[in-house]
Design a protein around this motif. Structure first.
Motif, PDB file in Angstrom:
ATOM      1  N   VAL A 143      11.235 -15.444  33.095  1.00 23.36           N
ATOM      2  CA  VAL A 143      10.589 -16.439  32.233  1.00 23.36           C
ATOM      3  C   VAL A 143      10.376 -15.860  30.834  1.00 23.36           C
ATOM      4  O   VAL A 143      10.670 -16.521  29.835  1.00 23.36           O
ATOM      5  CB  VAL A 143       9.246 -16.913  32.846  1.00 23.36           C
ATOM      6  CG1 VAL A 143       8.440 -17.733  31.853  1.00 23.36           C
ATOM      7  CG2 VAL A 143       9.503 -17.720  34.119  1.00 23.36           C
ATOM      8  N   THR A 144       9.892 -14.636  30.765  1.00 27.90           N
ATOM      9  CA  THR A 144       9.665 -13.989  29.472  1.00 27.90           C
ATOM     10  C   THR A 144      10.971 -13.860  28.691  1.00 27.90           C
ATOM     11  O   THR A 144      11.006 -14.134  27.487  1.00 27.90           O
ATOM     12  CB  THR A 144       9.019 -12.599  29.671  1.00 27.90           C
ATOM     13  OG1 THR A 144       7.772 -12.779  30.352  1.00 27.90           O
ATOM     14  CG2 THR A 144       8.777 -11.905  28.357  1.00 27.90           C
ATOM     15  N   ALA A 145      12.039 -13.492  29.376  1.00 28.71           N
ATOM     16  CA  ALA A 145      13.347 -13.381  28.705  1.00 28.71           C
ATOM     17  C   ALA A 145      13.794 -14.736  28.175  1.00 28.71           C
ATOM     18  O   ALA A 145      14.327 -14.836  27.062  1.00 28.71           O
ATOM     19  CB  ALA A 145      14.376 -12.808  29.674  1.00 28.71           C
ATOM     20  N   GLN A 146      13.563 -15.793  28.951  1.00 28.52           N
ATOM     21  CA  GLN A 146      13.957 -17.126  28.501  1.00 28.52           C
ATOM     22  C   GLN A 146      13.117 -17.577  27.310  1.00 28.52           C
ATOM     23  O   GLN A 146      13.628 -18.209  26.396  1.00 28.52           O
ATOM     24  CB  GLN A 146      13.858 -18.133  29.647  1.00 28.52           C
ATOM     25  CG  GLN A 146      14.969 -17.957  30.663  1.00 28.52           C
ATOM     26  CD  GLN A 146      14.891 -18.947  31.801  1.00 28.52           C
ATOM     27  OE1 GLN A 146      13.839 -19.482  32.121  1.00 28.52           O
ATOM     28  NE2 GLN A 146      16.028 -19.186  32.427  1.00 28.52           N
ATOM     29  N   ILE A 147      11.846 -17.247  27.317  1.00 24.67           N
ATOM     30  CA  ILE A 147      10.974 -17.593  26.184  1.00 24.67           C
ATOM     31  C   ILE A 147      11.455 -16.870  24.927  1.00 24.67           C
ATOM     32  O   ILE A 147      11.570 -17.482  23.857  1.00 24.67           O
ATOM     33  CB  ILE A 147       9.503 -17.241  26.491  1.00 24.67           C
ATOM     34  CG1 ILE A 147       8.951 -18.210  27.538  1.00 24.67           C
ATOM     35  CG2 ILE A 147       8.648 -17.257  25.222  1.00 24.67           C
ATOM     36  CD1 ILE A 147       7.600 -17.817  28.097  1.00 24.67           C
ATOM     37  N   ASN A 148      11.761 -15.589  25.062  1.00 23.58           N
ATOM     38  CA  ASN A 148      12.234 -14.818  23.913  1.00 23.58           C
ATOM     39  C   ASN A 148      13.561 -15.353  23.391  1.00 23.58           C
ATOM     40  O   ASN A 148      13.785 -15.421  22.181  1.00 23.58           O
ATOM     41  CB  ASN A 148      12.335 -13.340  24.268  1.00 23.58           C
ATOM     42  CG  ASN A 148      10.972 -12.705  24.454  1.00 23.58           C
ATOM     43  OD1 ASN A 148       9.964 -13.200  23.934  1.00 23.58           O
ATOM     44  ND2 ASN A 148      10.923 -11.634  25.212  1.00 23.58           N
ATOM     45  N   GLU A 149      14.431 -15.753  24.302  1.00 23.15           N
ATOM     46  CA  GLU A 149      15.717 -16.332  23.898  1.00 23.15           C
ATOM     47  C   GLU A 149      15.505 -17.656  23.156  1.00 23.15           C
ATOM     48  O   GLU A 149      16.149 -17.918  22.142  1.00 23.15           O
ATOM     49  CB  GLU A 149      16.577 -16.556  25.143  1.00 23.15           C
ATOM     50  CG  GLU A 149      17.954 -17.096  24.847  1.00 23.15           C
ATOM     51  CD  GLU A 149      18.767 -17.313  26.124  1.00 23.15           C
ATOM     52  OE1 GLU A 149      19.455 -18.343  26.192  1.00 23.15           O
ATOM     53  OE2 GLU A 149      18.711 -16.465  27.014  1.00 23.15           O
ATOM     54  N   ALA A 150      14.593 -18.473  23.659  1.00 16.94           N
ATOM     55  CA  ALA A 150      14.308 -19.756  23.005  1.00 16.94           C
ATOM     56  C   ALA A 150      13.730 -19.531  21.613  1.00 16.94           C
ATOM     57  O   ALA A 150      14.102 -20.220  20.662  1.00 16.94           O
ATOM     58  CB  ALA A 150      13.355 -20.584  23.863  1.00 16.94           C
ATOM     59  N   LYS A 151      12.830 -18.562  21.486  1.00 17.44           N
ATOM     60  CA  LYS A 151      12.253 -18.247  20.175  1.00 17.44           C
ATOM     61  C   LYS A 151      13.345 -17.820  19.202  1.00 17.44           C
ATOM     62  O   LYS A 151      13.361 -18.233  18.045  1.00 17.44           O
ATOM     63  CB  LYS A 151      11.218 -17.126  20.298  1.00 17.44           C
ATOM     64  CG  LYS A 151       9.904 -17.537  20.879  1.00 17.44           C
ATOM     65  CD  LYS A 151       8.991 -16.323  20.944  1.00 17.44           C
ATOM     66  CE  LYS A 151       7.705 -16.580  21.632  1.00 17.44           C
ATOM     67  NZ  LYS A 151       6.872 -15.375  21.749  1.00 17.44           N
TER      68      LYS A 151
END
Length: 85
Positions: free
Chosen positions: A69-77
């Motif tokens: 989830v954290t990786a996906q959030i960082n990718e979205a940012k």
């Protein structure tokens, strides 16, 4: 084509549901139905690796899910930032 943020979250929710159901089923009956096995086999190895055995019980590695989830959030940012500049 890359998935949208919403599609990625939907996929992760579906994966979490599948994995959680498999854990509950296995731990309550010491086995899994063919339907559950089929659902698990449709998942990528990345997600299957989130299942562990501890003290004879099947468990879901929640830390691995949080890291995803954290990786996906960082990718979205990063995508939002790239589009804004």
């Amino acid at each position: 084509a890359t998935q949208s943020w919403s599609e990625q979250i939907d996929e992760l929710q579906s994966v979490y549901s599948t994995l959680s159901s498999a854990v509950d089923e296995y731990n309550s009956s010491q086995g899994m139905s063919i339907d559950t096995l089929q659902s698990l086999l449709q998942l990528s190895p990345e997600y299957l690796s989130m299942l562990d055995f501890e003290k004879g019980k099947l468990v879901l590695n929640k830390q691995a899910i949080m890291e995803k989830v954290t990786a996906q959030i960082n990718e979205a940012k990063a995508m939002v930032y790239a589009e804004a500049t």
